[in-house]
Design a protein around this motif. Sequence first.
Motif, short mmCIF file in Angstrom:
data_model
loop_
_atom_site.label_atom_id
_atom_site.label_comp_id
_atom_site.label_asym_id
_atom_site.label_seq_id
_atom_site.Cartn_x
_atom_site.Cartn_y
_atom_site.Cartn_z
N PHE A 156 0.83 -1.20 0.00
CA PHE A 156 0.00 0.00 0.00
C PHE A 156 0.87 1.26 0.00
O PHE A 156 0.54 2.25 -0.67
N SER A 157 1.99 1.22 0.71
CA SER A 157 2.90 2.37 0.75
C SER A 157 3.51 2.64 -0.61
O SER A 157 3.68 3.81 -1.00
N VAL A 198 0.84 4.45 -2.63
CA VAL A 198 0.69 5.84 -2.18
C VAL A 198 1.88 6.68 -2.61
O VAL A 198 1.72 7.83 -3.06
N ARG A 213 1.75 7.37 -6.31
CA ARG A 213 0.64 8.29 -6.57
C ARG A 213 1.00 9.73 -6.18
O ARG A 213 0.61 10.69 -6.86
N SER A 214 1.74 9.88 -5.11
CA SER A 214 2.01 11.22 -4.56
C SER A 214 3.23 11.90 -5.17
O SER A 214 3.40 13.10 -4.99
N CYS A 255 2.61 -0.26 -9.49
CA CYS A 255 1.38 -0.07 -8.72
C CYS A 255 0.41 -1.21 -8.96
O CYS A 255 -0.26 -1.69 -8.03
N THR A 285 9.41 12.44 0.41
CA THR A 285 8.14 12.36 1.13
C THR A 285 8.35 12.51 2.63
O THR A 285 7.62 13.23 3.32
#
Length: 288
Positions: free
Chosen positions: A19-20, A23, A26-27, A40, A281
């Motif tokens: 999941f990380s 994310v 995506r970010s 992904c 991030t």
Amino acid sequence: MSLFVLFFIMYILALLGNFSIMVLVRSQPQLHTPMYYFLCNLSFLEIWYTTACVPKALAVLLGGDPTISFTNCLLQMYFVFSLGCTEFFLLAAMAYDRCLAICFPLHYNSIMNHTLLTQLAFGSWFCGFFSLAIPAYMISTLFFCGPNVINHFFCDIVAWIVLSCTDTTLLELVVFIIAFIVILGSCTITLVSYIYIISTILRIPSTVGQQRAFSTCSSHLTVLIIWYGSTIFLHVRPSIRDSSLDLMKTVHVLNAIVTPLLNPVIYSLRNQEVKKALKRTLQFRSCA
């Protein structure tokens, strides 16, 4: 209880890791490329692949109801193996993408456009789920007599065949042919892609350039070795009934829990772009 704790921790880490990755990609606009689009897809697949079989096994280890209905068992088998087949096609698509990026860098953006990218991703999922339609239907027509106890932690195809009291020769042949086509077919595409990749890298005059080119596919190559090694051992065999169920259960644990856990770690530690994006991030969140 110790086995439950171990599997539970690995399962949660696998979910969080994949999941990380989703994310993070995506970010970070820098990761909005075909390579990470496929990554992904792979992370999304790994989440559902491990979720399809591990929660029920954890419930049984915790003392829950060990029984499962015929329909639920059939659905679990279908989703686990369909997702597994999809992973083969996705890994082959990723190898093809790396081949285009390294061997044809000037034409890469025009070849790997949005249309082809979508077709490869959708085709991987469609072919993966279509591959198991015939075996699932054939299993649904089998007859079972005696104690229907599955010697496995999920509804494996081998367990169904061993429990059946009808002739499963045709089913075994169909399963073998599909495994042969899916596994060795995708392996051939991957192998040819990497032959082109390696030959192109060796022609790069500078050592730094060779290392930079190889670093873009080293993570994918590591995942390939783990995934193909275990699944070829499991499925490319002429006789299913003669298989060692205990040994196969061990290898399935590697596929269902360990591999989904390792994939995000491998792509995080061996991929420079992912590590840089992760640092950006973390720095942004610390400043905030």
